[in-house]
Design a protein around this motif. Structure first.
Motif, PDB file in Angstrom:
ATOM      1  N   ASN A  17       0.827  -1.204   0.000  1.00 13.99           N
ATOM      2  CA  ASN A  17       0.000   0.000   0.000  1.00 13.99           C
ATOM      3  C   ASN A  17       0.862   1.256   0.000  1.00 13.99           C
ATOM      4  O   ASN A  17       0.550   2.246  -0.682  1.00 13.99           O
ATOM      5  CB  ASN A  17      -0.923   0.002   1.222  1.00 13.99           C
ATOM      6  CG  ASN A  17      -2.076  -0.976   1.080  1.00 13.99           C
ATOM      7  OD1 ASN A  17      -2.479  -1.304  -0.032  1.00 13.99           O
ATOM      8  ND2 ASN A  17      -2.597  -1.438   2.196  1.00 13.99           N
ATOM      9  N   ASP A  51       0.870   4.002  -2.975  1.00 10.14           N
ATOM     10  CA  ASP A  51       0.653   5.424  -2.689  1.00 10.14           C
ATOM     11  C   ASP A  51       1.771   6.266  -3.291  1.00 10.14           C
ATOM     12  O   ASP A  51       1.525   7.359  -3.823  1.00 10.14           O
ATOM     13  CB  ASP A  51       0.583   5.656  -1.178  1.00 10.14           C
ATOM     14  CG  ASP A  51      -0.762   5.254  -0.589  1.00 10.14           C
ATOM     15  OD1 ASP A  51      -1.718   5.059  -1.365  1.00 10.14           O
ATOM     16  OD2 ASP A  51      -0.858   5.125   0.652  1.00 10.14           O
ATOM     17  N   THR A  53       1.283   6.416  -7.086  1.00  8.60           N
ATOM     18  CA  THR A  53       0.126   7.247  -7.422  1.00  8.60           C
ATOM     19  C   THR A  53       0.440   8.728  -7.244  1.00  8.60           C
ATOM     20  O   THR A  53       0.073   9.555  -8.089  1.00  8.60           O
ATOM     21  CB  THR A  53      -1.084   6.855  -6.554  1.00  8.60           C
ATOM     22  OG1 THR A  53      -1.254   5.434  -6.579  1.00  8.60           O
ATOM     23  CG2 THR A  53      -2.350   7.502  -7.062  1.00  8.60           C
ATOM     24  N   ILE A 108      -5.555   3.043 -12.003  1.00  8.31           N
ATOM     25  CA  ILE A 108      -6.801   2.464 -11.487  1.00  8.31           C
ATOM     26  C   ILE A 108      -6.756   0.943 -11.566  1.00  8.31           C
ATOM     27  O   ILE A 108      -7.154   0.242 -10.632  1.00  8.31           O
ATOM     28  CB  ILE A 108      -8.010   3.019 -12.263  1.00  8.31           C
ATOM     29  CG1 ILE A 108      -8.177   4.520 -11.981  1.00  8.31           C
ATOM     30  CG2 ILE A 108      -9.284   2.271 -11.897  1.00  8.31           C
ATOM     31  CD1 ILE A 108      -9.267   5.177 -12.790  1.00  8.31           C
ATOM     32  N   GLY A 133      -5.160  -0.964  -8.827  1.00  8.21           N
ATOM     33  CA  GLY A 133      -5.857  -1.018  -7.548  1.00  8.21           C
ATOM     34  C   GLY A 133      -5.561   0.153  -6.635  1.00  8.21           C
ATOM     35  O   GLY A 133      -5.882   0.106  -5.449  1.00  8.21           O
ATOM     36  N   CYS A 134      -4.939   1.208  -7.168  1.00  8.83           N
ATOM     37  CA  CYS A 134      -4.618   2.379  -6.349  1.00  8.83           C
ATOM     38  C   CYS A 134      -5.895   3.142  -6.007  1.00  8.83           C
ATOM     39  O   CYS A 134      -6.752   3.356  -6.864  1.00  8.83           O
ATOM     40  CB  CYS A 134      -3.646   3.300  -7.099  1.00  8.83           C
ATOM     41  SG  CYS A 134      -2.092   2.505  -7.534  1.00  8.83           S
ATOM     42  N   THR A 135      -6.014   3.547  -4.769  1.00  7.48           N
ATOM     43  CA  THR A 135      -7.191   4.270  -4.299  1.00  7.48           C
ATOM     44  C   THR A 135      -6.746   5.377  -3.343  1.00  7.48           C
ATOM     45  O   THR A 135      -5.552   5.559  -3.106  1.00  7.48           O
ATOM     46  CB  THR A 135      -8.171   3.334  -3.565  1.00  7.48           C
ATOM     47  OG1 THR A 135      -7.482   2.708  -2.465  1.00  7.48           O
ATOM     48  CG2 THR A 135      -8.708   2.258  -4.498  1.00  7.48           C
ATOM     49  N   GLY A 136      -7.726   6.082  -2.790  1.00  6.18           N
ATOM     50  CA  GLY A 136      -7.427   7.050  -1.750  1.00  6.18           C
ATOM     51  C   GLY A 136      -7.172   8.450  -2.271  1.00  6.18           C
ATOM     52  O   GLY A 136      -7.426   8.770  -3.435  1.00  6.18           O
ATOM     53  N   LEU A 186      -5.093   8.990  -5.527  1.00  9.46           N
ATOM     54  CA  LEU A 186      -5.812   8.728  -6.771  1.00  9.46           C
ATOM     55  C   LEU A 186      -6.679   9.929  -7.143  1.00  9.46           C
ATOM     56  O   LEU A 186      -6.777  10.292  -8.324  1.00  9.46           O
ATOM     57  CB  LEU A 186      -6.681   7.477  -6.631  1.00  9.46           C
ATOM     58  CG  LEU A 186      -7.562   7.147  -7.848  1.00  9.46           C
ATOM     59  CD1 LEU A 186      -6.709   6.896  -9.092  1.00  9.46           C
ATOM     60  CD2 LEU A 186      -8.453   5.951  -7.575  1.00  9.46           C
ATOM     61  N   ASN A 187      -7.291  10.561  -6.154  1.00 13.49           N
ATOM     62  CA  ASN A 187      -8.060  11.770  -6.429  1.00 13.49           C
ATOM     63  C   ASN A 187      -7.181  12.869  -7.017  1.00 13.49           C
ATOM     64  O   ASN A 187      -7.607  13.621  -7.896  1.00 13.49           O
ATOM     65  CB  ASN A 187      -8.734  12.269  -5.151  1.00 13.49           C
ATOM     66  CG  ASN A 187      -9.823  11.327  -4.649  1.00 13.49           C
ATOM     67  OD1 ASN A 187     -10.425  10.604  -5.440  1.00 13.49           O
ATOM     68  ND2 ASN A 187     -10.060  11.322  -3.350  1.00 13.49           N
ATOM     69  N   ASN A 217     -13.397   4.603 -11.446  1.00 15.54           N
ATOM     70  CA  ASN A 217     -12.861   3.576 -10.557  1.00 15.54           C
ATOM     71  C   ASN A 217     -12.733   2.290 -11.361  1.00 15.54           C
ATOM     72  O   ASN A 217     -13.018   2.271 -12.568  1.00 15.54           O
ATOM     73  CB  ASN A 217     -13.748   3.379  -9.322  1.00 15.54           C
ATOM     74  CG  ASN A 217     -15.185   3.052  -9.694  1.00 15.54           C
ATOM     75  OD1 ASN A 217     -15.453   2.087 -10.414  1.00 15.54           O
ATOM     76  ND2 ASN A 217     -16.120   3.864  -9.212  1.00 15.54           N
TER      77      ASN A 217
END
Length: 425
Positions: A244, A248, A251, A280, A283-286, A289-290, A321
């Protein structure tokens, strides 16, 4: 007497309580340290992209001019990264500069003054401002054909100075570390878990020291993120946490790179969207990513071939997403060929029926909270995208698991979700 002893043993030992408290305190301290390192890393990333060349190259000298000409563009980013690496490595020049070899132009190498560096390593723990790094004095860059740095002719100890400079030969890069992880997994080492964790930590450390400057060209950041997410299986919580952090980092670097190129007329809309899709798909999120999505939204207008981007894609860019972006799923499918395919060995070792699974000593199906619930099995799940979709859409009160061959034989795994559904992540 027996009753008294029995009564006494029912209370926890004082020394055990102290040990548990110390372990808890140590664990919390490690978490705070890790959080602080992450904050320092991401702050340094943002600072590097915001700082101007005049703020970095504050020394006007011949050595500084030579160093800037030997660095890849943008040179002030490279110089900022070198000084960041030296500070984070406690001025271990050999280690820090080995993480920065990619910043040099072809046929150039780092050298550092061993006598001065030994004195600086004795100052560990001092504030960063107390040590003034001087290019040309503490370190320098030379062409590979030469073996001594440029030395002032007025210096009477020229021969001694030549012996005090050492060439940095070792080179550490993101690509090399990922290749090492791939080789480790393909060779099926018995100590795979421990060594793989070590290599993941090494990768994050390199990204932290080098600020990801060796993976930011073109779509390289997104390519490495997607490759890493697909090829490397995560087997424990520690690896999950490190992964993770790495994602991060990738990203955030992608977001800053899109912002940096926003003023360049040569930027292409297809390249920007490809970076978004692959990030995307990885699997990058949070929040990072925004940042990628907002940076792409601002950078697309005015880019080359922007007129060919559909209005629907541009308008809904901030809401993308993994499930809404079919092209991200397409990238997963394209990369799916690298997965292990079913071979003759797999067929020989495969379980022939559900009865064989139920008869196993360590039956994976019995690990569900309620094994009596209806069961959905995705056989040959591959990337697991279909399975995750099934688990997300499943009615409450269903178990979902998957079966997929690994290595030389079939292995079964399962995941759990909070609400009586079971989902693999």
């Amino acid at each position: 007497m027996f009753e008294a002893a029995k009564h006494k043993s029912s209370f926890p030992d004082h020394s055990e309580c102290e040990n548990d408290f110390q372990q808890q305190q140590e664990h919390q301290h490690q978490q705070h340290q890790q959080q602080h390192r992450e904050e320092v890393f991401h702050e340094a990333l943002s600072d590097m992209y915001q700082i101007t060349p005049w703020e970095v190259t504050t020394i006007e000298s011949y050595e500084m001019d030579c160093i800037l000409k030997s660095l890849k563009t943008p040179a002030h980013h490279a110089l900022y990264t070198i000084h960041h690496a030296l500070r984070q490595c406690d001025y271990d020049f050999e280690l820090a500069l080995s993480h920065c070899q990619h910043l040099l132009k072809v046929n150039h190498c780092f050298i550092y003054n061993t006598s001065i560096c030994i004195d600086m390593t004795a100052t560990k723990g001092t504030s960063e401002k107390s040590i003034d790094l001087q290019p040309g004095v503490h370190y320098n860059i030379i062409q590979r054909q030469k073996h001594v740095p440029p030395i002032n002719n007025n210096n009477n100890n020229m021969n001694n100075m030549k012996n005090e400079w050492k060439i940095v030969k070792k080179s550490i890069s993101t690509k090399k570390i990922i290749n090492s992880i791939q080789n480790l997994i393909s060779n099926n080492n018995q100590q795979k878990t421990e060594t793989k964790t070590h290599l993941l930590q090494k990768l994050y450390f390199h990204l932290w020291i080098s600020l990801g400057t060796d993976v930011r060209d073109g779509t390289s950041t997104a390519d490495h993120a997607l490759l890493l997410s697909i090829l490397i299986p995560i087997t424990n919580q520690n690896e999950c946490q490190i992964m993770n952090q790495i994602m991060d980092a990738f990203t955030h670097i992608a977001a800053l790179e899109i912002q940096r190129r926003q003023t360049k007329p040569s930027r292409r809309s297809t390249e920007i969207l490809t970076m978004v899709e692959k990030i995307i798909a990885a699997g990058c999120t949070g929040p990072y990513l925004n940042k990628v999505l907002h940076a792409a939204k601002e950078s697309l207008p005015g880019s080359q071939y922007f007129e060919y981007i559909s209005k629907d894609i541009f308008d809904n860019l901030l809401d993308l997403n993994l499930w809404s972006c079919h092209r991200s799923l397409l990238w997963l499918w394209r990369k799916g060929h690298v997965f292990h395919k079913v071979s003759k060995i797999d067929r020989d070792f495969a379980l022939s029926s559900v009865d064989d699974i139920l008869a196993m000593d360590n039956n994976p199906l019995l690990k569900f909270d309620d094994p009596s619930l209806p069961l959905v099995v995705d056989v040959g799940c591959g990337l697991g995208v279909t399975l995750i979709g099934l688990a997300a859409a499943a009615e409450e009160g269903k178990n979902v698991t998957f079966l997929h061959p690994k290595g030389g034989g079939g292995e079964e795994e399962e995941g759990n979700e909070d609400e009586n559904e079971n989902e693999v992540e």
